[in-house]
Each structure stands twice: as structure tokens, then as C-alpha cells.
Design a protein around this motif. Structure first.
Motif, mmCIF file in Angstrom:
data_model
loop_
_atom_site.group_PDB
_atom_site.id
_atom_site.type_symbol
_atom_site.label_atom_id
_atom_site.label_comp_id
_atom_site.label_asym_id
_atom_site.label_seq_id
_atom_site.Cartn_x
_atom_site.Cartn_y
_atom_site.Cartn_z
ATOM 1 N N LEU A 31 0.880 -1.169 0.000
ATOM 2 C CA LEU A 31 0.000 0.000 0.000
ATOM 3 C C LEU A 31 0.918 1.219 0.000
ATOM 4 N N VAL A 32 1.002 1.876 -1.143
ATOM 5 C CA VAL A 32 1.978 2.948 -1.360
ATOM 6 C C VAL A 32 1.235 4.271 -1.428
ATOM 7 N N HIS A 33 1.376 5.078 -0.373
ATOM 8 C CA HIS A 33 0.684 6.372 -0.385
ATOM 9 C C HIS A 33 1.369 7.334 0.574
ATOM 10 N N GLY A 34 0.958 8.597 0.490
ATOM 11 C CA GLY A 34 1.597 9.626 1.296
ATOM 12 C C GLY A 34 1.086 9.640 2.719
ATOM 13 N N LEU A 35 1.991 9.477 3.667
ATOM 14 C CA LEU A 35 1.632 9.521 5.083
ATOM 15 C C LEU A 35 2.321 10.661 5.816
ATOM 16 N N SER A 36 3.111 11.443 5.096
ATOM 17 C CA SER A 36 3.783 12.588 5.710
ATOM 18 C C SER A 36 4.072 13.622 4.631
ATOM 19 N N GLY A 37 3.938 14.887 5.014
ATOM 20 C CA GLY A 37 4.355 15.945 4.109
ATOM 21 C C GLY A 37 3.253 16.688 3.396
ATOM 22 N N SER A 38 1.967 16.419 3.712
ATOM 23 C CA SER A 38 0.892 17.106 3.001
ATOM 24 C C SER A 38 -0.405 17.010 3.789
ATOM 25 N N SER A 39 -1.288 17.971 3.532
ATOM 26 C CA SER A 39 -2.627 17.909 4.132
ATOM 27 C C SER A 39 -3.433 16.749 3.563
ATOM 28 N N PHE A 40 -2.977 16.167 2.456
ATOM 29 C CA PHE A 40 -3.662 15.028 1.854
ATOM 30 C C PHE A 40 -3.456 13.738 2.657
ATOM 31 N N GLU A 41 -2.680 13.813 3.740
ATOM 32 C CA GLU A 41 -2.473 12.627 4.579
ATOM 33 C C GLU A 41 -3.804 12.028 5.028
ATOM 34 N N ALA A 42 -4.779 12.900 5.278
ATOM 35 C CA ALA A 42 -6.096 12.408 5.718
ATOM 36 C C ALA A 42 -6.708 11.485 4.684
ATOM 37 N N PHE A 43 -6.508 11.798 3.394
ATOM 38 C CA PHE A 43 -7.037 10.945 2.333
ATOM 39 C C PHE A 43 -6.370 9.568 2.390
ATOM 40 N N SER A 44 -5.054 9.572 2.580
ATOM 41 C CA SER A 44 -4.303 8.310 2.624
ATOM 42 C C SER A 44 -4.755 7.447 3.791
ATOM 43 N N LYS A 45 -4.938 8.051 4.935
ATOM 44 C CA LYS A 45 -5.324 7.289 6.117
ATOM 45 C C LYS A 45 -6.712 6.687 5.956
ATOM 46 N N GLN A 46 -7.620 7.447 5.347
ATOM 47 C CA GLN A 46 -8.941 6.894 5.073
ATOM 48 C C GLN A 46 -8.838 5.706 4.115
ATOM 49 N N ALA A 47 -8.044 5.868 3.054
ATOM 50 C CA ALA A 47 -7.900 4.792 2.071
ATOM 51 C C ALA A 47 -7.312 3.538 2.717
ATOM 52 N N GLN A 48 -6.355 3.719 3.625
ATOM 53 C CA GLN A 48 -5.762 2.567 4.296
ATOM 54 C C GLN A 48 -6.783 1.857 5.176
ATOM 55 N N THR A 49 -7.555 2.619 5.924
ATOM 56 C CA THR A 49 -8.611 2.025 6.753
ATOM 57 C C THR A 49 -9.590 1.243 5.891
ATOM 58 N N GLY A 50 -10.004 1.855 4.776
ATOM 59 C CA GLY A 50 -10.938 1.181 3.894
ATOM 60 C C GLY A 50 -10.352 -0.071 3.277
ATOM 61 N N PHE A 51 -9.065 -0.026 2.925
ATOM 62 C CA PHE A 51 -8.413 -1.197 2.337
ATOM 63 C C PHE A 51 -8.389 -2.346 3.336
ATOM 64 N N GLU A 52 -8.040 -2.047 4.570
ATOM 65 C CA GLU A 52 -7.973 -3.090 5.591
ATOM 66 C C GLU A 52 -9.359 -3.673 5.870
ATOM 67 N N LEU A 53 -10.378 -2.809 5.915
ATOM 68 C CA LEU A 53 -11.742 -3.298 6.113
ATOM 69 C C LEU A 53 -12.201 -4.131 4.913
ATOM 70 N N GLY A 54 -11.789 -3.710 3.729
ATOM 71 C CA GLY A 54 -12.156 -4.448 2.527
ATOM 72 C C GLY A 54 -11.572 -5.846 2.506
ATOM 73 N N LEU A 55 -10.313 -5.983 2.913
ATOM 74 C CA LEU A 55 -9.702 -7.311 3.004
ATOM 75 C C LEU A 55 -10.460 -8.179 4.011
ATOM 76 N N GLU A 56 -10.828 -7.578 5.121
ATOM 77 C CA GLU A 56 -11.562 -8.323 6.142
ATOM 78 C C GLU A 56 -12.909 -8.803 5.606
ATOM 79 N N TYR A 57 -13.634 -7.898 4.944
ATOM 80 C CA TYR A 57 -14.949 -8.249 4.413
ATOM 81 C C TYR A 57 -14.838 -9.336 3.349
ATOM 82 N N ALA A 58 -13.905 -9.162 2.416
ATOM 83 C CA ALA A 58 -13.801 -10.070 1.273
ATOM 84 C C ALA A 58 -13.308 -11.456 1.658
ATOM 85 N N THR A 59 -12.560 -11.545 2.775
ATOM 86 C CA THR A 59 -12.035 -12.850 3.214
ATOM 87 C C THR A 59 -12.812 -13.398 4.411
#
Length: 400
Positions: A31-59
Motif C-alpha cells: 500500500l503505497v501512499h503519502g503519510l507525511s508531508g501534506s494535508s492530503f495525509e487524511a485521504f491516505s489514512k482513510q484509504a488505508q482504513t478502507g483497504f484493511e476493512l475491505g480485506l476483512e470483508y472479502a475474506t
């Protein structure tokens, strides 16, 4: 003696094969995304949470596919193109990931595309938006679950109900996201009779929109008809609020914009009745995947999921379906499985278009409602704009 020698050789070969299989037991995903250096960090953190939940749901909670555990390796791009290229190469090479998902900024993600081609491994683009990410500079190893600028803008155009009486000035940031978006918006208006009278581009991170606003006012104020300033800015700076502070009402000018993440929606309370389009709002969709996501997110985080959370989940669901349906985990078999693949997401069904690997998907036409008992402005559903209502241009034709 020869029989014994052959037996020993056979056993040695068997052990070697078993060892190789064991080394491949874990399915590694970056999972390659920005976690430091921009106000867009919030977008990355949301995407990571969603990705982890998606793996849980799908498996179904196992985090495994056919008994093989999934390991997610996090890489921080720091919102820098050179760092993004380096960490993606590291993931493909040193970490030996099967595929990668990312990134957050369109400009940074664009720099990653050649790395996927160099290593001949899949890159699923999420949540970056720009059309160019599946355009001529992309390649057959790139798939995109996030919406693109054309979807944003065709949906926005439909929400504005364009005709010959509509005049629009646009304000966007001067990089791939902004320029691709306005190009897509103008294309969406073609044939409607509506006119774009001015285009303003501002540097990323800019907070002073006075000069640009005055130019847009001058371009619109004498027009006979509906006059709109379309704001297409993903970052901060509060462009809509600063435009409103300069009193567009004196010229009969209204502001339009797409939806945003929940932390930004309180600022939309200044615009009751505003109509626009957005990728996702948690109350807009009623399906099993979204209902699970909303319920689980509320239980775990005491808040509803945001739209980058839904995007991250969609990407994870695509990954799991691909790995369950592909004939093997070889890249060519993954590509074969993904091209034309449809899968369920919080937004309903998405489909990877074979020609350019863009995921076709619905959008939400909303109208802002203000409820003093709710912290943010509520983007009430007007209607779901289905994928087949939008004529999304094909970027790169991978079939050639």
C-alpha cells in the motif's frame, strides 16, 4: 545403490519444492501512499482504513486466500515523485510484493506508472483521480479503482443541468488533478449549449484567490443567464469561502463544487441548496457491502465512513476477487482476470474497462441541506448517476 541414489535425489527435489512453496505462502501487497508531508495525509489514512476493512470483508475475517495469509506492506511516498518511485521499486524488488495499490496525489502517482511497467507487476491506482493515470503515458500493468476527472466533471455537469443559458467560470489547482478536471468538464458540456467563459488555475497550497475571483466576476457579470463559478480544488485554502466573501451575489453569480470528505463538509453549511456531484456519501447507497462498511466503521471509530474509506475498500475487494479468480498469481493471469472484471463495492458494481483499465462506476448527485443537529452539511441524495449515463473517454487502449 542406483535406486537409493535416485530416491535421495527425489526426496531432495521434493524438499526443495516444498521449501519454495512455503516461501510463497504469504501474499504480499504494498500500500503505497503519502503519510507525511501534506494535508492530503487524511485521504491516505482513510484509504488505508478502507483497504484493511475491505480485506476483512472479502475474506470473511480470515485475511487469507485459499489458506494463504495476506500481508500488507505500507510505503510512505512523502508526497514526492522521486520517493514514490523509489519505494514502489523497493516493494516490487526487495519486498517481492505480488502487486501494489496507491497513491494519493495524482502528480505523485503519475511518476509511479513506469515502475509498474519496468517490474511487470500490477499497480492499482487508488485514490488518485486524474484522467492521465490511465492515459497515453500509462501502461497495461496499471488498473484504476478510483474515479477519474471525467467522472467527476460529467457528473458535475449533469448536476448543473446545462443548457444555452448557463455560463461558467472555473477555478482549479495548477497540476494534473486540476487541469485534467477542467478539460473533462469542458468536454462534458459539449453539445449542451453552455459556455465556459474563463479558466483560472492557482498554485497548489495557494490561499489568496482575490485576483482570480475578480477576473471570474468580470467574465461573468454581464452575461444574461445563469452564472456559475465552479470550484475544483482538492486541497485547503477555502476557495469557496473566500469567493463568497467577495459577494458574488451582487452579480447574480452562484458557486458550485463537488462534495468533499466529512471534515470539510462543515464549511458547506455556508451554501444551503448547493447542488453538485460526489464520488460517495455513506447515506447515498443501500447495498450489503456499504451497509456492512457503515455499521462496522461506526462501531469501531464512532463515525461514518468517508469517501476515501469507500475507495480503499473498493480496491481491496478488487484485489481479493482477482486473486480468487485468476488462474495463477503470474502477472499475465492477473491481467486476464482483471480486464472486464466486475465486483461489488460500497458504491455498487464497478467494472474494469478492458481498453484502459479504468473502473467504471456510479456517482452521487447531491443537494446540500443544513441541520443544526448535525456537525456537517448534509449532501442529500438527489439521484445516483449510473456509469452508463457518462461517456468516459478511453485513455490508453491496452488492447493494441
Amino acid at each position: 545403490m542406483k535406486i537409493l541414489t535416485r530416491l535421495i535425489a527425489t526426496l531432495a527435489t521434493s524438499v526443495a519444492i516444498t521449501g519454495a512453496a512455503s516461501a510463497q505462502e504469504t501474499i504480499k501487497i504494498a500500500l503505497v501512499h503519502g503519510l507525511s508531508g501534506s494535508s492530503f495525509e487524511a485521504f491516505s489514512k482513510q484509504a488505508q482504513t478502507g483497504f484493511e476493512l475491505g480485506l476483512e470483508y472479502a475474506t470473511e475475517g480470515t485475511n487469507e486466500i485459499d489458506g494463504r495469509p495476506i500481508e500488507v506492506i505500507i510505503k510512505d511516498t512523502q508526497f514526492k515523485p522521486d520517493v514514490a518511485r523509489a519505494v514502489l521499486a523497493e516493494a516490487y524488488g526487495d519486498d517481492e510484493v505480488l502487486l501494489a495499490v496507491g497513491a494519493t496525489s495524482s502528480g505523485v502517482t503519475k511518476a509511479m506508472l513506469p515502475i509498474a511497467e519496468e517490474y511487470e507487476k500490477i499497480l492499482i491506482v487508488e485514490p488518485a483521480v486524474a484522467d492521465s493515470l490511465t492515459g497515453p503515458d500509462s501502461n497495461r500493468y496499471v488498473f484504476k479503482t478510483s474515479r477519474n476527472s471525467s467522472m467527476d466533471m460529467q457528473a458535475q455537469a449533469l448536476a448543473l443541468k446545462p443548457d444555452e443559458n448557463l455560463f461558467v467560470a472555473t477555478l482549479a489547482e495548477d497540476y494534473a488533478f486540476g487541469r485534467d478536471g477542467i478539460t473533462a468538464f469542458k468536454a462534458a458540456l459539449e453539445g449542451s449549449g453552455a459556455t465556459v467563459v474563463a479558466e483560472e488555475y492557482t498554485p497548489q497550497g495557494n490561499a489568496d484567490f482575490t485576483a482570480a475571483t475578480e477576473r471570474m466576476f468580470n467574465a461573468l457579470k454581464d452575461k444574461e443567464g445563469r452564472k456559475v463559478i465552479l470550484v475544483y480544488i482538492a486541497g485547503g485554502g477555502d476557495a469557496p469561502g473566500k469567493i463568497q466573501a467577495l459577494d458574488p451575489d451582487r452579480y447574480g453569480i452562484e458557486i458550485s463544487m463537488g462534495g468533499h470528505i466529512l471534515p470539510v463538509l462543515p464549511t458547506y453549511k455556508r451554501f444551503p441548496g448547493l447542488e453538485g456531484a460526489v464520488y460517495y456519501y455513506y447515506e447515498a447507497y443501500d447495498n450489503p457491502v456499504n451497509n456492512w462498511l457503515v455499521d462496522e466503521h461506526q462501531k469501531r471509530f464512532n463515525s461514518p465512513p468517508d469517501f476515501f474509506t469507500a475507495g480503499g475498500m473498493a480496491a481491496a475487494l478488487a484485489v481479493v476477487k482477482t486473486l480468487k479468480t485468476a488462474e495463477s498469481f503470474e502477472t499475465e493471469d492477473l491481467i486476464t482476470a482483471m480486464e472486464g472484471m466486475s465486483w461489488d463495492t460500497p458504491k455498487g458494481t464497478m467494472t474494469f474497462r478492458p481498453e484502459d483499465h479504468q473502473a467504471l462506476q456510479s456517482m452521487v448527485h447531491f443537494k446540500i441541506r443544513v441541520d443544526e443537529n448535525v456537525d456537517w452539511a448534509i449532501p442529500d441524495l438527489v439521484r445516483i448517476i449510473e456509469a452508463d449515463e457518462m461517456d468516459i473517454p478511453i485513455g490508453r487502449d491496452n488492447s493494441k
